[in-house]
Design a protein around this motif. Structure first.
Motif, PDB file in Angstrom:
ATOM      1  N   UNK A   1      19.426  30.753 -14.482  1.00  0.00           N
ATOM      2  CA  UNK A   1      18.547  31.159 -13.380  1.00  0.00           C
ATOM      3  C   UNK A   1      17.434  30.135 -13.197  1.00  0.00           C
ATOM      4  N   UNK A   2      16.755  29.757 -14.298  1.00  0.00           N
ATOM      5  CA  UNK A   2      15.667  28.780 -14.193  1.00  0.00           C
ATOM      6  C   UNK A   2      16.184  27.413 -13.739  1.00  0.00           C
ATOM      7  N   UNK A   3      17.345  27.043 -14.233  1.00  0.00           N
ATOM      8  CA  UNK A   3      17.956  25.780 -13.808  1.00  0.00           C
ATOM      9  C   UNK A   3      18.280  25.792 -12.325  1.00  0.00           C
ATOM     10  N   UNK A   4      18.785  26.913 -11.838  1.00  0.00           N
ATOM     11  CA  UNK A   4      19.108  27.048 -10.413  1.00  0.00           C
ATOM     12  C   UNK A   4      17.843  26.980  -9.562  1.00  0.00           C
ATOM     13  N   UNK A   5      16.794  27.668 -10.006  1.00  0.00           N
ATOM     14  CA  UNK A   5      15.524  27.655  -9.268  1.00  0.00           C
ATOM     15  C   UNK A   5      14.944  26.250  -9.252  1.00  0.00           C
TER      16      UNK A   5
END
Length: 178
Positions: A8-12
């Motif tokens: 999720x953090x990587x995608x954001x």
């Protein structure tokens, strides 16, 4: 659970980087200026300096800007469609360095310019059409022929120089405008 957070953090982070790069591209290319009718937008790219310099010394400067001649008038959708197509073609040519020193107008662009010449000079062109049979022989001078206004009016409004490298005083035109 930890792995999901990383995804999720990587995608954001990836999304924010993409938005940042897009924003920088919009800023660096002065992309929003192309939505205007300001002739200075046409010299954002240095290859248009000679066209701007010759137009700025012409009789058309006080009555017609670049968009008045080179884009459809009266139809907002057609105008922005033509801007998008021309903008894409220009950006590809300039980015890939596939243009020549003598920039030639596309057939679609030439048809738009011809239509705008006739639109602005309608009184004159209608009179020419009415009198053509009296002064010219054959279809070669007909307003319905394949001839363009600039076949005779070669130096209007961009002068006789068509080369990007040979227009006098066009180098540094952006600096003089500041």
């Amino acid at each position: 659970m930890e792995r999901n957070k990383i995804v999720v953090y990587g995608s954001i982070l990836s999304f924010l980087i993409a938005v940042g790069l897009f924003g920088y591209t919009v800023y660096a290319s002065k992309m929003l200026s192309y939505l205007s009718s300001d002739p200075k937008a046409c010299i954002n790219c240095h290859t248009m300096n000679s066209a701007y310099a010759t137009w700025s010394k012409s009789s058309h400067k006080n009555v017609a800007s670049c968009v008045d001649c080179h884009l459809p008038v009266g139809d907002v959708v057609a105008k922005y469609k033509a801007k998008a197509i021309d903008g894409w073609n220009h950006s590809v040519a300039f980015t890939m360095n596939t243009y020549e020193n003598n920039i030639d107008i596309s057939e679609d662009g030439a048809n738009r310019v011809q239509a705008n010449c006739i639109r602005c000079h309608g009184d004159l062109t209608s009179q020419m059409g009415a009198n053509a049979k009296n002064y010219h022989s054959g279809d070669e001078y007909s307003l319905n022929s394949d001839r363009k206004c600039w076949d005779c009016h070669k130096f209007t409004p961009h002068g006789k120089v068509r080369s990007l490298t040979s227009t006098p005083y066009s180098i540094g035109v952006k600096e003089r405008m500041k």
